[in-house]
Design an enzyme around this catalytic site. Structure first.
Site, PDB file in Angstrom:
ATOM      1  N   ARG A 195     -74.159 -56.892  91.080  1.00  0.00           N
ATOM      2  CA  ARG A 195     -74.477 -58.203  90.573  1.00  0.00           C
ATOM      3  C   ARG A 195     -74.263 -59.210  91.668  1.00  0.00           C
ATOM      4  O   ARG A 195     -73.698 -60.184  91.665  1.00  0.00           O
ATOM      5  CB  ARG A 195     -73.289 -58.560  89.490  1.00  0.00           C
ATOM      6  CG  ARG A 195     -73.406 -57.457  88.141  1.00  0.00           C
ATOM      7  CD  ARG A 195     -74.828 -57.856  87.531  1.00  0.00           C
ATOM      8  NE  ARG A 195     -74.857 -56.953  86.163  1.00  0.00           N
ATOM      9  CZ  ARG A 195     -75.217 -55.626  86.161  1.00  0.00           C
ATOM     10  NH1 ARG A 195     -75.502 -54.867  87.035  1.00  0.00           N
ATOM     11  NH2 ARG A 195     -75.186 -55.261  84.936  1.00  0.00           N
ATOM     12  N   SER A 283     -73.062 -60.117  80.094  1.00  0.00           N
ATOM     13  CA  SER A 283     -71.606 -59.731  80.493  1.00  0.00           C
ATOM     14  C   SER A 283     -71.102 -61.103  81.281  1.00  0.00           C
ATOM     15  O   SER A 283     -71.864 -61.468  82.212  1.00  0.00           O
ATOM     16  CB  SER A 283     -71.758 -58.658  81.676  1.00  0.00           C
ATOM     17  OG  SER A 283     -72.113 -57.752  80.947  1.00  0.00           O
ATOM     18  N   GLU A 385     -69.555 -63.232  85.957  1.00  0.00           N
ATOM     19  CA  GLU A 385     -70.652 -62.669  86.472  1.00  0.00           C
ATOM     20  C   GLU A 385     -71.661 -63.863  86.492  1.00  0.00           C
ATOM     21  O   GLU A 385     -72.368 -64.019  87.462  1.00  0.00           O
ATOM     22  CB  GLU A 385     -71.123 -61.649  85.392  1.00  0.00           C
ATOM     23  CG  GLU A 385     -72.079 -60.797  86.478  1.00  0.00           C
ATOM     24  CD  GLU A 385     -73.045 -60.041  85.360  1.00  0.00           C
ATOM     25  OE1 GLU A 385     -74.195 -60.698  85.052  1.00  0.00           O
ATOM     26  OE2 GLU A 385     -72.711 -58.967  84.978  1.00  0.00           O
TER      27      GLU A 385
HETATM   28  N1  EPU Z   1     -65.723 -51.220  75.795  1.00  0.00           N
HETATM   29  C1  EPU Z   1     -64.609 -51.478  74.792  1.00  0.00           C
HETATM   30  N2  EPU Z   1     -64.523 -52.458  74.148  1.00  0.00           N
HETATM   31  C2  EPU Z   1     -65.519 -53.512  74.321  1.00  0.00           C
HETATM   32  C3  EPU Z   1     -66.354 -53.401  75.199  1.00  0.00           C
HETATM   33  C4  EPU Z   1     -66.538 -52.371  75.891  1.00  0.00           C
HETATM   34  O1  EPU Z   1     -63.813 -50.527  74.774  1.00  0.00           O
HETATM   35  O2  EPU Z   1     -65.335 -54.487  73.562  1.00  0.00           O
HETATM   36  C5  EPU Z   1     -65.870 -50.071  76.345  1.00  0.00           C
HETATM   37  C6  EPU Z   1     -66.839 -49.234  75.918  1.00  0.00           C
HETATM   38  O3  EPU Z   1     -66.940 -48.289  74.786  1.00  0.00           O
HETATM   39  C7  EPU Z   1     -67.382 -48.284  77.217  1.00  0.00           C
HETATM   40  C8  EPU Z   1     -67.012 -48.973  78.019  1.00  0.00           C
HETATM   41  O4  EPU Z   1     -66.186 -50.268  77.788  1.00  0.00           O
HETATM   42  O5  EPU Z   1     -66.559 -47.263  76.923  1.00  0.00           O
HETATM   43  C9  EPU Z   1     -68.199 -49.886  79.029  1.00  0.00           C
HETATM   44  O6  EPU Z   1     -68.987 -50.421  78.004  1.00  0.00           O
HETATM   45  P1  EPU Z   1     -70.622 -50.577  78.247  1.00  0.00           P
HETATM   46  O7  EPU Z   1     -71.315 -49.286  78.047  1.00  0.00           O
HETATM   47  O8  EPU Z   1     -71.055 -51.513  76.963  1.00  0.00           O
HETATM   48  O9  EPU Z   1     -70.821 -51.281  79.604  1.00  0.00           O
HETATM   49  P2  EPU Z   1     -70.315 -52.362  80.313  1.00  0.00           P
HETATM   50  O10 EPU Z   1     -69.637 -52.009  81.330  1.00  0.00           O
HETATM   51  O11 EPU Z   1     -69.652 -53.325  79.554  1.00  0.00           O
HETATM   52  C10 EPU Z   1     -72.291 -52.899  81.782  1.00  0.00           C
HETATM   53  C11 EPU Z   1     -73.119 -53.987  82.294  1.00  0.00           C
HETATM   54  C12 EPU Z   1     -74.056 -54.321  81.558  1.00  0.00           C
HETATM   55  C13 EPU Z   1     -75.075 -53.216  80.922  1.00  0.00           C
HETATM   56  C14 EPU Z   1     -74.226 -51.896  80.618  1.00  0.00           C
HETATM   57  C15 EPU Z   1     -75.089 -50.859  80.478  1.00  0.00           C
HETATM   58  C16 EPU Z   1     -71.436 -55.183  83.917  1.00  0.00           C
HETATM   59  C17 EPU Z   1     -70.682 -56.521  83.937  1.00  0.00           C
HETATM   60  N3  EPU Z   1     -72.324 -55.003  82.911  1.00  0.00           N
HETATM   61  O12 EPU Z   1     -71.620 -53.380  80.776  1.00  0.00           O
HETATM   62  O13 EPU Z   1     -74.815 -55.360  82.064  1.00  0.00           O
HETATM   63  O14 EPU Z   1     -76.012 -53.554  80.134  1.00  0.00           O
HETATM   64  O15 EPU Z   1     -73.239 -51.506  81.756  1.00  0.00           O
HETATM   65  O16 EPU Z   1     -75.417 -50.225  81.832  1.00  0.00           O
HETATM   66  O17 EPU Z   1     -71.792 -54.507  84.723  1.00  0.00           O
HETATM   67  C18 EPU Z   1     -74.813 -57.782  82.069  1.00  0.00           C
HETATM   68  O18 EPU Z   1     -74.811 -57.740  83.321  1.00  0.00           O
HETATM   69  O19 EPU Z   1     -75.195 -58.842  81.654  1.00  0.00           O
HETATM   70  C19 EPU Z   1     -75.165 -56.570  81.151  1.00  0.00           C
HETATM   71  C20 EPU Z   1     -75.183 -56.699  80.009  1.00  0.00           C
END
Ligand code: EPU
Length: 389
Positions: A195, A283, A385
């Site tokens: 990012r 995010s 971010e």
């Molecule tokens: N989780 C929780 N509680 C929550 C949110 C997440 O326990 O309230 C856990 C989920 O269960 C999962 C883990 O955290 O095990 C990761 O969550 P998720 O798969 O939703 O992905 P993320 O790491 O939160 C990242 C990117 C997103 C992208 C997704 C899918 C960043 C900052 N965010 O989110 O990107 O869509 O992976 O690849 O890297 C963005 O940049 O705006 C964005 C949405």
């Protein structure tokens, strides 16, 4: 004085006291349209109420040059606005806002190894992804439904479901906002990170020279168009838990690019708020990276912490999980809230046509409170971010 604006708008079409033509006594031939005191609520996906003191729409490269020649605005500080999907406005914007509306998408070349596809910086990202698939150029499907414009995609090095923009990036054309010189950057010169890119960091060398040194280009360039190399033969990028679930549900082991596109849209719609309905900037924090020792310490205290080991030995933690486990999901400060289905996303609980809603101040107060509690519990500093304006 010219009576016709850059896009053929007659002077009489510029109604209201807040709109005026960019032409001035010193430069009769300027063609751009300059708008004053422009509400930005519709131009940022958080729907935060703020105004641009001065806004210029850039639909053609020539309009950047017109602006740079302007005696009042040419040398003024500038802020480049794409789809407004990754910014938090904390007040009215004093720098001249350049709203990028450069359109166009085309196949530039087809080689044995890739389709090279180009899009204007003002094209909507998701529409562009859909267009590439419809034309038979797969490769961007994992990045479906990300809000924002093509021009903003390299700034943030957008990423989702195992693909980052840098994996498909070929080059981009930009203009130095100080000298007006055009230049092209390859991936190495964009210095992509998680990012992150050269466009998020400051610097002092003139931008068109700085590209050779890879120093900061923040607020100093306007991206005109971006080219992508979509590899041939196409191979699906799978292995992400949410996509694996979709494959199991559909009993499918070899999905097409269109299927992946549809699944990514479904996954995102299920867990992320639609900015047209609930204001947000995706995010709000980056997923932090820690050393294996730090991670072991956190696991000892909280065995359920969601973490992924990276190739370089470091460990990435799920910021959403950290925030969630501090009890923030669903909480609010004023009209700024933590989304119920994904704690990593901050939302505007008000807004809409009545103009009321979260202020940038409320969003930042909530963000700081979250940072403090995650730091106190886990000793980790979460980094926002979006760009805070
Ligand atoms: N989780 C929780 N509680 C929550 C949110 C997440 O326990 O309230 C856990 C989920 O269960 C999962 C883990 O955290 O095990 C990761 O969550 P998720 O798969 O939703 O992905 P993320 O790491 O939160 C990242 C990117 C997103 C992208 C997704 C899918 C960043 C900052 N965010 O989110 O990107 O869509 O992976 O690849 O890297 C963005 O940049 O705006 C964005 C949405």
């Amino acid at each position: 004085m010219s009576v016709t604006g850059a896009r053929g708008l007659k002077k009489w079409a510029l109604t209201g006291p807040d709109l005026r033509e960019g032409a001035c006594p010193q430069c009769d031939n300027l063609r751009m349209l300059v708008e004053k005191n422009v509400p930005l609520q519709a131009f940022n996906t958080f729907h935060i109420v703020a105004k641009a003191h001065t806004l210029v729409r850039i639909a053609h490269e020539s309009e950047v040059h017109d602006l740079l020649m302007h005696p009042e605005w040419g040398a003024a500080p500038k802020f480049v606005l794409g789809g407004g999907s990754n910014i938090v406005l904390t007040g009215d914007v004093k720098p001249v806002v350049l709203k990028v509306e450069i359109k166009g998408q085309r196949l530039v070349a087809e080689t044995a190894k890739a389709f090279i596809v180009e899009a204007g910086a003002g094209e909507d990202w998701h529409d562009f992804v859909a267009w590439t698939l419809a034309q038979g150029y797969p490769g961007l499907e994992n990045l479906a439904l990300i809000p924002g414009t093509v021009g903003a995609s390299p700034v943030q090095n957008i990423g989702a479901y195992g693909v980052e923009l840098q994996d498909r990036f070929e080059s981009l054309d930009a203009v130095d906002l100080q000298t007006g010189k055009g230049f092209t950057l390859n991936a190495a010169q964009c210095a992509f990170g998680y990012r992150d890119s050269v466009f998020k960091h400051g610097g002092t060398t003139p931008a068109s020279e700085a590209v050779h040194q890879v120093v900061g280009l923040k607020d100093r360039v306007l991206i005109l168009r971006v080219r992508f190399a979509l590899p041939k033969p196409w191979k699906p990028v799978l292995g992400y838990a949410d996509l694996d679930k979709k494959m199991a549900e559909h009993a499918c082991t070899a999905p097409t690019a269109q299927q992946i596109f549809d699944w990514v849209c479904e996954i995102r719609r299920a867990k992320l708020p639609d900015p047209q309905v609930i204001g947000n900037a995706g995010s709000f924090f980056k997923n932090p990276t820690v050393t294996p020792e730090q991670c072991a310490d956190i696991i000892a205290r909280d065995p359920k912490v969601v973490h992924y080991r990276l190739a370089d030995g470091s460990v990435k933690l799920a910021a959403g999980w950290l925030i969630d486990s501090c009890g923030w999901r669903g909480k609010s400060v004023g009209q700024a809230g933590v989304y119920e289905k994904q704690a990593l996303v901050l939302v505007n609980r008000g807004g809409g046509s009545n103009g009321l809603g979260a202020t940038g101040g409320e969003v930042m107060t909530l963000a700081r409170a979250i940072q403090t509690s995650v730091y106190e519990r886990f000793g980790i500093r979460l980094e926002p971010e979006p760009v805070i304006v």
